[in-house]
Design a protein around this motif. Structure first.
Motif, PDB file in Angstrom:
ATOM      1  N   ALA A 163     -30.440 -45.267  43.389  1.00 27.23           N
ATOM      2  CA  ALA A 163     -31.873 -44.541  43.539  1.00 27.23           C
ATOM      3  C   ALA A 163     -31.696 -43.368  44.459  1.00 27.23           C
ATOM      4  CB  ALA A 163     -32.770 -45.440  44.249  1.00 27.23           C
ATOM      5  N   ARG A 164     -30.445 -42.822  44.473  1.00 28.02           N
ATOM      6  CA  ARG A 164     -30.332 -41.642  45.414  1.00 28.02           C
ATOM      7  C   ARG A 164     -29.655 -40.511  44.401  1.00 28.02           C
ATOM      8  NH1 ARG A 164     -28.613 -45.010  49.528  1.00 28.02           N
ATOM      9  NH2 ARG A 164     -26.558 -44.719  49.240  1.00 28.02           N
ATOM     10  N   PRO A 165     -30.487 -39.770  43.413  1.00 31.83           N
ATOM     11  CA  PRO A 165     -29.841 -38.914  42.597  1.00 31.83           C
ATOM     12  C   PRO A 165     -29.269 -37.524  42.872  1.00 31.83           C
ATOM     13  CG  PRO A 165     -32.608 -38.800  42.434  1.00 31.83           C
ATOM     14  CD  PRO A 165     -31.711 -39.765  43.720  1.00 31.83           C
ATOM     15  N   SER A 166     -28.350 -37.829  43.497  1.00 26.09           N
ATOM     16  CA  SER A 166     -27.704 -36.439  44.119  1.00 26.09           C
ATOM     17  C   SER A 166     -27.461 -35.477  42.943  1.00 26.09           C
ATOM     18  CB  SER A 166     -26.713 -36.452  45.076  1.00 26.09           C
ATOM     19  OG  SER A 166     -27.075 -37.303  45.861  1.00 26.09           O
ATOM     20  N   LEU A 167     -26.420 -35.792  42.067  1.00 21.59           N
ATOM     21  CA  LEU A 167     -26.177 -35.103  40.994  1.00 21.59           C
ATOM     22  C   LEU A 167     -27.103 -34.843  39.966  1.00 21.59           C
ATOM     23  CD1 LEU A 167     -23.529 -33.652  40.093  1.00 21.59           C
ATOM     24  CD2 LEU A 167     -22.920 -35.615  38.759  1.00 21.59           C
ATOM     25  N   PRO A 168     -27.954 -35.703  39.490  1.00 20.88           N
ATOM     26  CA  PRO A 168     -28.943 -35.376  38.620  1.00 20.88           C
ATOM     27  C   PRO A 168     -29.907 -34.289  39.178  1.00 20.88           C
ATOM     28  CG  PRO A 168     -28.669 -37.732  38.382  1.00 20.88           C
ATOM     29  CD  PRO A 168     -27.585 -37.400  39.660  1.00 20.88           C
ATOM     30  N   ARG A 169     -30.071 -34.495  40.263  1.00 19.14           N
ATOM     31  CA  ARG A 169     -30.983 -33.295  41.145  1.00 19.14           C
ATOM     32  C   ARG A 169     -30.282 -32.073  41.228  1.00 19.14           C
ATOM     33  NH1 ARG A 169     -32.029 -35.746  45.507  1.00 19.14           N
ATOM     34  NH2 ARG A 169     -34.008 -36.393  45.027  1.00 19.14           N
ATOM     35  N   MET A 170     -28.914 -31.872  41.267  1.00 19.29           N
ATOM     36  CA  MET A 170     -28.235 -30.608  41.109  1.00 19.29           C
ATOM     37  C   MET A 170     -28.292 -30.272  39.766  1.00 19.29           C
ATOM     38  SD  MET A 170     -25.075 -30.841  43.865  1.00 19.29           S
ATOM     39  CE  MET A 170     -24.365 -32.505  43.442  1.00 19.29           C
ATOM     40  N   GLY A 171     -28.048 -30.894  38.763  1.00 22.80           N
ATOM     41  CA  GLY A 171     -27.935 -30.655  37.326  1.00 22.80           C
ATOM     42  C   GLY A 171     -29.229 -30.326  36.896  1.00 22.80           C
ATOM     43  N   SER A 172     -30.517 -30.790  37.542  1.00 27.79           N
ATOM     44  CA  SER A 172     -31.742 -30.463  36.823  1.00 27.79           C
ATOM     45  C   SER A 172     -32.227 -28.809  37.635  1.00 27.79           C
ATOM     46  CB  SER A 172     -32.795 -31.339  37.290  1.00 27.79           C
ATOM     47  OG  SER A 172     -34.186 -31.065  37.033  1.00 27.79           O
ATOM     48  N   GLU A 173     -31.974 -28.790  39.153  1.00 26.37           N
ATOM     49  CA  GLU A 173     -32.418 -27.667  39.625  1.00 26.37           C
ATOM     50  C   GLU A 173     -31.530 -26.343  39.521  1.00 26.37           C
ATOM     51  OE1 GLU A 173     -32.918 -28.984  43.739  1.00 26.37           O
ATOM     52  OE2 GLU A 173     -30.778 -28.678  44.201  1.00 26.37           O
ATOM     53  N   GLY A 174     -30.292 -26.735  39.126  1.00 24.11           N
ATOM     54  CA  GLY A 174     -29.327 -25.841  39.406  1.00 24.11           C
ATOM     55  C   GLY A 174     -29.475 -24.518  38.483  1.00 24.11           C
ATOM     56  N   ILE A 175     -29.326 -23.439  39.068  1.00 22.92           N
ATOM     57  CA  ILE A 175     -29.010 -22.082  38.434  1.00 22.92           C
ATOM     58  C   ILE A 175     -27.774 -22.112  37.625  1.00 22.92           C
ATOM     59  CG2 ILE A 175     -29.221 -19.593  38.699  1.00 22.92           C
ATOM     60  CD1 ILE A 175     -30.752 -19.931  41.145  1.00 22.92           C
ATOM     61  N   ILE A 176     -27.937 -21.685  36.381  1.00 16.29           N
ATOM     62  CA  ILE A 176     -26.716 -21.446  35.409  1.00 16.29           C
ATOM     63  C   ILE A 176     -25.905 -20.096  35.865  1.00 16.29           C
ATOM     64  CG2 ILE A 176     -25.864 -21.490  33.216  1.00 16.29           C
ATOM     65  CD1 ILE A 176     -28.455 -22.646  32.286  1.00 16.29           C
ATOM     66  N   LEU A 177     -24.774 -20.337  36.125  1.00 17.17           N
ATOM     67  CA  LEU A 177     -23.816 -19.371  36.685  1.00 17.17           C
ATOM     68  C   LEU A 177     -22.785 -19.166  35.348  1.00 17.17           C
ATOM     69  CD1 LEU A 177     -22.617 -20.512  40.097  1.00 17.17           C
ATOM     70  CD2 LEU A 177     -24.417 -18.626  39.286  1.00 17.17           C
ATOM     71  N   LYS A 178     -22.656 -19.869  34.737  1.00 15.11           N
ATOM     72  CA  LYS A 178     -21.647 -19.720  33.277  1.00 15.11           C
ATOM     73  C   LYS A 178     -22.009 -20.786  32.536  1.00 15.11           C
ATOM     74  CE  LYS A 178     -16.864 -19.525  31.915  1.00 15.11           C
ATOM     75  NZ  LYS A 178     -15.383 -19.555  32.286  1.00 15.11           N
ATOM     76  N   ASP A 179     -22.092 -20.492  31.152  1.00 11.23           N
ATOM     77  CA  ASP A 179     -22.343 -21.654  30.030  1.00 11.23           C
ATOM     78  C   ASP A 179     -21.672 -21.013  28.686  1.00 11.23           C
ATOM     79  OD1 ASP A 179     -23.310 -23.645  28.715  1.00 11.23           O
ATOM     80  OD2 ASP A 179     -25.164 -22.923  28.582  1.00 11.23           O
ATOM     81  N   ASP A 180     -20.712 -21.979  28.426  1.00  8.08           N
ATOM     82  CA  ASP A 180     -20.118 -22.034  27.151  1.00  8.08           C
ATOM     83  C   ASP A 180     -20.810 -22.890  26.079  1.00  8.08           C
ATOM     84  OD1 ASP A 180     -18.333 -20.355  28.405  1.00  8.08           O
ATOM     85  OD2 ASP A 180     -16.574 -21.631  28.135  1.00  8.08           O
ATOM     86  N   GLY A 181     -22.039 -23.210  26.185  1.00  6.31           N
ATOM     87  CA  GLY A 181     -22.751 -23.804  25.451  1.00  6.31           C
ATOM     88  C   GLY A 181     -23.155 -25.276  25.745  1.00  6.31           C
ATOM     89  N   ILE A 182     -22.697 -25.725  27.066  1.00  2.29           N
ATOM     90  CA  ILE A 182     -22.681 -27.159  27.241  1.00  2.29           C
ATOM     91  C   ILE A 182     -23.737 -27.494  28.264  1.00  2.29           C
ATOM     92  CG2 ILE A 182     -20.458 -27.484  26.891  1.00  2.29           C
ATOM     93  CD1 ILE A 182     -20.105 -27.853  30.108  1.00  2.29           C
ATOM     94  N   ILE A 183     -24.489 -26.490  29.010  1.00  2.00           N
ATOM     95  CA  ILE A 183     -25.033 -26.650  30.349  1.00  2.00           C
ATOM     96  C   ILE A 183     -26.603 -27.074  29.943  1.00  2.00           C
ATOM     97  CG2 ILE A 183     -26.201 -25.547  32.372  1.00  2.00           C
ATOM     98  CD1 ILE A 183     -23.222 -26.235  32.582  1.00  2.00           C
ATOM     99  N   GLU A 184     -27.181 -26.514  28.995  1.00  8.36           N
ATOM    100  CA  GLU A 184     -28.565 -27.145  28.678  1.00  8.36           C
ATOM    101  C   GLU A 184     -28.665 -28.260  28.209  1.00  8.36           C
ATOM    102  OE1 GLU A 184     -31.152 -25.573  29.407  1.00  8.36           O
ATOM    103  OE2 GLU A 184     -30.535 -23.485  29.768  1.00  8.36           O
ATOM    104  N   PRO A 185     -27.910 -29.020  27.577  1.00  7.43           N
ATOM    105  CA  PRO A 185     -28.085 -30.517  27.395  1.00  7.43           C
ATOM    106  C   PRO A 185     -27.885 -31.293  28.478  1.00  7.43           C
ATOM    107  CG  PRO A 185     -26.790 -29.432  25.572  1.00  7.43           C
ATOM    108  CD  PRO A 185     -26.887 -28.228  26.626  1.00  7.43           C
TER     109      PRO A 185
END
Length: 242
Positions: free
Chosen positions: A89-111
């Protein structure tokens, strides 16, 4: 690290990725700098996704004027960490994934960001009645230790344990994510700012003056909807009659 050498967070993160992970598929900048909560000692939390990575890892750097924590995953490993974070119940990585600013994306980040947000919105698994009963017992036991304690040194650390137990109980019994250290209070504030203020006040008074009354009242308020304090009759691991 002197401020004069420190680049702006996004610029530093982008240069860091170009230097250390030029061939990755995607990266996110997360943490306090994204939330607008950065302090003089804040670092950059960067999540990297690399399809060629064999196993995930975490590494620390000092670069471009910043302390940098990098969390490196392939497109399978992050799912395991999402799951394990949810189990406690400590969502460290999901929180980073949700709030994170995209720096680079080859089409995988949005999903990935969508998956993280759905996990956070869903909340943790509901506690069973047996788990609630067990947690009530351990809170009661810690509170009894605190009330009866006559040594200030011991009292401080009993209070620490009790604070963690009570914050966990209040959040989990209300189907909310929990946190440790600074995220303990942040999680309380995100869910119920008024309760969080009472929580902080009660323990602040205890630490400053030794007065335990507000903490006792707080614990009773938290446990009351679930039957209150529990000691008499509680058992753990006892075989039940067939």
């Amino acid at each position: 690290m002197e401020d004069i050498m420190r680049l702006k967070p996004i610029e530093a993160a982008q240069q860091f990725i170009f230097k250390h992970f030029p061939n990755c598929q995607g990266t996110l900048l997360a943490g306090s700098v994204v939330r607008g909560e950065a302090t003089d000692t804040s670092d950059l939390d960067i999540v990297v996704f690399d399809k060629d990575l064999i196993s995930p890892y975490r590494e620390s750097f000092i670069d471009f004027g910043w302390a940098i924590e990098v969390f490196v995953h392939n497109l399978t490993s992050y799912k395991h960490f999402f799951e394990s974070d949810c189990e406690v119940a400590r969502p460290s990585l999901p929180r980073m994934g949700s709030e994170g600013i995209i720096l680079k994306d080859d089409g995988i980040i949005e999903p990935i960001k969508k998956e993280a947000k759905e996990i956070l919105d869903q909340g943790p698994k509901k506690w069973s009645d047996e788990t609630i009963k067990t947690k009530r017992y351990f809170i009661t036991d810690a509170l009894d230790d605190l009330i009866g304690c006559k040594y200030r040194a011991e009292e401080i650390f009993i209070a620490n344990t009790l604070a963690e137990l009570v914050s966990e109980f209040y959040l989990r019994s209300n189907l909310q994510w929990i946190g440790t250290s600074k995220w303990m209070v942040r999680s309380l504030k995100q869910y119920d700012r008024k309760f969080a203020n009472h929580f902080v006040e009660a323990f602040d008074v205890l630490y400053r003056t030794g007065d335990k009354n507000k903490v006792v009242q707080l614990v009773d308020k938290v446990l009351e909807p679930y039957g209150g304090q529990l000691f008499d009759g509680f058992s753990l691991g006892k075989n039940q009659p067939q």
